[in-house]
Design a protein around this motif. Structure first.
Motif, short mmCIF file in Angstrom:
data_model
loop_
_atom_site.label_atom_id
_atom_site.label_comp_id
_atom_site.label_asym_id
_atom_site.label_seq_id
_atom_site.Cartn_x
_atom_site.Cartn_y
_atom_site.Cartn_z
N SER A 1 0.85 -1.19 0.00
CA SER A 1 0.00 0.00 0.00
C SER A 1 0.88 1.24 0.00
N CYS A 2 0.47 2.24 -0.77
CA CYS A 2 1.25 3.47 -0.88
C CYS A 2 0.29 4.66 -0.83
N GLU A 3 0.65 5.69 -0.07
CA GLU A 3 -0.20 6.86 0.09
C GLU A 3 0.58 8.12 -0.27
N VAL B 1 -3.40 -7.00 -9.01
CA VAL B 1 -4.61 -6.19 -8.85
C VAL B 1 -4.25 -4.87 -8.17
N ILE B 2 -4.63 -3.76 -8.81
CA ILE B 2 -4.38 -2.42 -8.26
C ILE B 2 -5.72 -1.79 -7.88
N ARG B 3 -5.79 -1.27 -6.65
CA ARG B 3 -6.98 -0.57 -6.18
C ARG B 3 -6.57 0.81 -5.69
N GLU B 4 -7.40 1.82 -5.94
CA GLU B 4 -7.10 3.19 -5.53
C GLU B 4 -8.25 3.78 -4.72
N GLU B 5 -7.87 4.64 -3.77
CA GLU B 5 -8.85 5.31 -2.91
C GLU B 5 -8.47 6.78 -2.80
N SER C 1 -3.19 0.48 -3.63
CA SER C 1 -2.75 -0.81 -3.11
C SER C 1 -2.52 -1.77 -4.26
N LEU C 2 -1.51 -2.61 -4.11
CA LEU C 2 -1.15 -3.61 -5.11
C LEU C 2 -1.11 -4.97 -4.45
N THR C 3 -1.86 -5.92 -5.00
CA THR C 3 -1.82 -7.31 -4.55
C THR C 3 -1.42 -8.17 -5.73
N MET C 4 -0.38 -8.97 -5.54
CA MET C 4 0.07 -9.79 -6.66
C MET C 4 0.50 -11.16 -6.18
N ARG C 5 0.27 -12.14 -7.03
CA ARG C 5 0.70 -13.50 -6.74
C ARG C 5 2.21 -13.59 -6.96
N HIS C 6 2.84 -14.34 -6.06
CA HIS C 6 4.29 -14.46 -6.17
C HIS C 6 4.74 -15.75 -5.52
N SER C 7 5.59 -16.48 -6.23
CA SER C 7 6.11 -17.74 -5.69
C SER C 7 7.23 -17.46 -4.71
N GLN C 8 7.81 -18.52 -4.18
CA GLN C 8 8.85 -18.37 -3.17
C GLN C 8 10.24 -18.22 -3.78
N GLY C 9 10.31 -17.56 -4.93
CA GLY C 9 11.60 -17.32 -5.56
C GLY C 9 12.25 -16.04 -5.05
N ASP C 10 12.93 -15.35 -5.94
CA ASP C 10 13.60 -14.12 -5.56
C ASP C 10 12.58 -13.05 -5.16
N THR C 11 12.97 -12.19 -4.21
CA THR C 11 12.12 -11.10 -3.77
C THR C 11 12.20 -9.95 -4.77
N PRO C 12 11.08 -9.50 -5.36
CA PRO C 12 11.13 -8.43 -6.34
C PRO C 12 11.34 -7.07 -5.67
N THR C 13 11.76 -6.09 -6.44
CA THR C 13 11.84 -4.71 -5.95
C THR C 13 10.57 -3.98 -6.38
#
Length: 400
Positions: free
Chosen positions: A214-216, A241-245, A255-267
């Motif tokens: 989440s970013c404000e 999925v991006i949602r804005e308020e 807010s950003l919700t994304m599926r991610h496996s247990q691989g490298d941590t993204p930036t």
């Protein structure tokens, strides 16, 4: 050829040949040019024309003639590096033909800092937790020798740093007015104050299957926001999925919700933009907390036979049955050694099955280390101390 007919007129002479003065000082420059034809003396012109001047025809010691002109002005920092030129214009006797010759010098003016100002990078509102650089700019000769930064707190001016650039990660308390002081050997100057506006914040959480951030941000006009994952722009999709308020007239939460496996941590980067400027915040994605097991399962069985009250069996004929115990322990990986130990203690109480039945149990030690694939157990004398490891109790059943 008559001396009045000049194909290449001599260059004027400028004195002094080098000028280095302090701002505010009076400067006098003299220019003289030979006058081979006294009846047609050259005309001297100053460029730029910093003040009025007047030509004078004079006779030299060798009885030749020359024309001289003096330019007098007060030195300013605006004159620093300026080229001053004296041009001699000769008119020839035949026709309207003219010849010119010139001499130049460059002024060096020493002055205190001028036009001192503060700028921010990135410009505009800055997201909480992101990095901002304040730069102090000033014009001085010699160059600025020291920069000092101040933050305005009410009526107080607190020193917050030195150097031309001041870089830090912003917190809400960093919001406010800042100014810088530039100094060299000829003086100092303060900039006007500049407002550092903290616009928002951001955070992330993580599970084994997805990442949620989440970013404000706040700004005037209200900002727009976009997400970047490992440098790539994120668009709405099934996996991301991006949602804005909208937060009033000047704020936005995304807010950003994304599926991610247990691989490298993204930036992850949150970028906020309006017509005034932009700012960005790189969000920290926490590591996944891994677990094995998750519960403790205990299987406990007792086999016992009824004894006859009239003929109790002798102690030597006592039938002994061991409890059957299976344990699965919760394990949590350690941050440094990749292993952890969990102690599980199981106590079992058994009520009397009948008035004439007596059930006894004794404790032993079972050692289970979660950093190995298999566990080993050993029954020890209950009167002796248990060895190293984690203690699990089980029972020995005695039927009488």
């Amino acid at each position: 050829m008559s001396p009045c007919l000049l194909d290449s007129p001599p260059k004027p002479k400028l004195t002094p040949v080098k000028v280095e003065v302090t701002e505010g000082s009076s400067v006098s420059l003299s220019c003289s040019a030979a006058a081979p034809c006294p009846t047609l003396p050259p005309t001297l012109t100053w460029t730029p024309r910093l003040s009025d001047s007047e030509d004078q025809l004079q006779e030299n010691q060798d009885q030749t003639k020359s024309v001289s002109s003096v330019l007098t002005f007060t030195a300013s920092h605006l004159h620093h590096g300026q080229k001053i030129t004296c041009t001699a214009l000769y008119k020839l006797q035949q026709g309207d033909t003219q010849k010119t010759s010139e001499a130049s010098l460059t002024l060096s003016v020493l002055y205190s800092p001028k036009n001192t100002s503060v700028s921010f990078s990135p410009s505009g509102p800055v997201l909480e937790g992101s990095s901002v650089t304040l730069t102090c700019s000033s014009d001085a000769n010699p160059p600025v020798q020291s920069y000092t930064w101040y933050k305005v707190n009410g009526t107080e001016m607190n020193t917050v740093g030195t150097g031309q650039n001041l870089t830090f990660s912003v917190t809400p308390s960093d919001s406010g007015q800042y100014y810088c002081e530039a100094q060299n050997e000829h003086g100092m100057e303060n900039s006007t104050t500049a407002l550092l506006d903290i616009s928002g914040s951001g955070s992330c959480s993580r599970t084994a299957a997805e990442i949620s951030c989440s970013c404000e941000s706040r700004g005037n006009p209200s900002p727009s926001m976009e997400w970047r994952v490992s440098g790539l722009l994120v668009t709405n999709s099934t996996d991301r999925v991006i949602r804005e308020e909208q937060l009033g007239n000047t704020g936005l939460r995304s807010s950003l919700t994304m599926r991610h496996s247990q691989g490298d941590t993204p930036t992850l980067l949150c970028l906020s933009t309006n017509t005034v400027g932009n700012s960005s915040l790189q969000l920290l994605v926490p590591p996944i907390e891994r677990f094995s097991g998750g519960h403790v399962t205990l299987f406990f069985s007792i086999i016992h036979s009824h004894s006859e009250a009239e003929n109790p069996p002798p102690i030597a004929d006592e039938n002994t049955y061991d409890n059957q115990t299976i344990v699965a322990g919760r394990q949590r990986e350690g941050e440094e050694h990749g292993e952890a130990e969990t102690q599980t203690q199981i106590q079992t109480e058994t009520q009397s099955q009948a008035a004439d039945d007596s059930l006894h149990y004794a404790s032993v030690t079972f050692s289970a280390r979660t950093n190995k694939q298999e566990s080993s157990g050993a029954v020890k004398d209950p009167l002796k101390e248990a060895g190293e490891g984690e203690n699990v109790l089980y029972s020995t059943v005695v039927n009488r």
